[in-house]
Design a protein around this motif. Structure first.
Motif, short mmCIF file in Angstrom:
data_model
loop_
_atom_site.label_atom_id
_atom_site.label_comp_id
_atom_site.label_asym_id
_atom_site.label_seq_id
_atom_site.Cartn_x
_atom_site.Cartn_y
_atom_site.Cartn_z
N GLU A 1 0.80 -1.41 0.06
CA GLU A 1 -0.03 -0.06 -0.01
C GLU A 1 0.78 1.31 -0.10
OE1 GLU A 1 -3.93 -1.65 2.52
OE2 GLU A 1 -2.16 -0.81 3.50
N SER A 2 1.88 1.32 0.83
CA SER A 2 2.81 2.43 0.79
C SER A 2 3.56 2.76 -0.75
CB SER A 2 3.80 2.16 1.87
OG SER A 2 4.82 1.20 1.24
N ARG A 3 3.70 1.68 -1.53
CA ARG A 3 4.04 1.98 -2.64
C ARG A 3 3.15 2.18 -3.91
NH1 ARG A 3 6.78 -3.10 -1.29
NH2 ARG A 3 8.61 -3.04 -0.89
N ALA A 4 1.67 2.16 -3.31
CA ALA A 4 0.93 2.40 -4.44
C ALA A 4 -0.10 3.40 -3.59
CB ALA A 4 0.12 1.26 -4.77
N LEU A 5 0.12 4.89 -3.34
CA LEU A 5 -0.94 5.78 -2.79
C LEU A 5 -1.58 6.16 -3.78
CD1 LEU A 5 2.12 7.75 -1.11
CD2 LEU A 5 0.58 6.07 -0.04
N ASP A 6 -2.96 6.17 -3.12
CA ASP A 6 -4.03 6.96 -4.12
C ASP A 6 -3.63 8.47 -4.38
OD1 ASP A 6 -5.09 8.38 -1.81
OD2 ASP A 6 -6.35 6.73 -1.37
N GLU A 7 -4.30 9.06 -5.06
CA GLU A 7 -3.93 10.61 -5.52
C GLU A 7 -4.05 11.27 -4.37
OE1 GLU A 7 -5.89 13.86 -8.15
OE2 GLU A 7 -6.26 11.88 -8.62
N ALA A 8 -5.10 11.08 -3.34
CA ALA A 8 -5.18 11.94 -2.32
C ALA A 8 -3.95 11.88 -1.21
CB ALA A 8 -6.40 11.59 -1.51
N ALA A 9 -3.67 10.58 -0.98
CA ALA A 9 -2.55 10.35 -0.09
C ALA A 9 -1.13 10.63 -0.73
CB ALA A 9 -2.62 8.65 0.17
#
Length: 122
Positions: A56-64
């Motif tokens: 998840e830390s490698r694939a952040l969504d746009e907001a994150a």
């Protein structure tokens, strides 16, 4: 597109210096205060990743990603301001540290390992 990183860091340091001066904040920009502010901003950056899995830390969504980018900017600004105040060339210091780490962490001995190296002796 290639950029002279040293020039960019110097330009940012000058902008931060001018920003503080225009607000009469130089009185608050002591090494202690800037180091503490830097630590606080690093904490805010860490909080963005705190409960994420490695994937998840490698694939952040746009907001994150936007929040992480903003926190990285804050960390960079405080780091550059502190280095400027202490007259430390960040690029030179980072390169010197990398040379030290290359001596401490021989690639053949430490490849794939997260173990710490013993302290360097003079």
């Amino acid at each position: 597109m290639s950029r002279d990183v040293t020039t960019e860091v110097e330009r940012l340091a000058e902008r931060l210096r001018d920003f503080a001066r225009a607000r009469d904040w130089e009185q608050f920009h002591t090494p202690k205060n800037l180091a503490m502010a830097l630590a606080g901003e690093v904490g805010e950056l860490v909080a963005e990743f705190q409960w994420l899995t490695p994937d998840e830390s490698r694939a952040l969504d746009e907001a994150a990603f936007g929040r992480v980018r903003s926190e990285l900017a804050d960390v960079t600004a405080y780091l550059v301001r502190l280095a400027d105040l202490l007259d430390v060339d960040l690029i030179e210091a980072a390169n010197a540290k990398l040379l030290e780490n290359e001596r401490r962490y021989d690639s053949d001995l430490y490849r794939g390992s997260a173990r710490k190296a013993p302290p360097l002796t003079s």
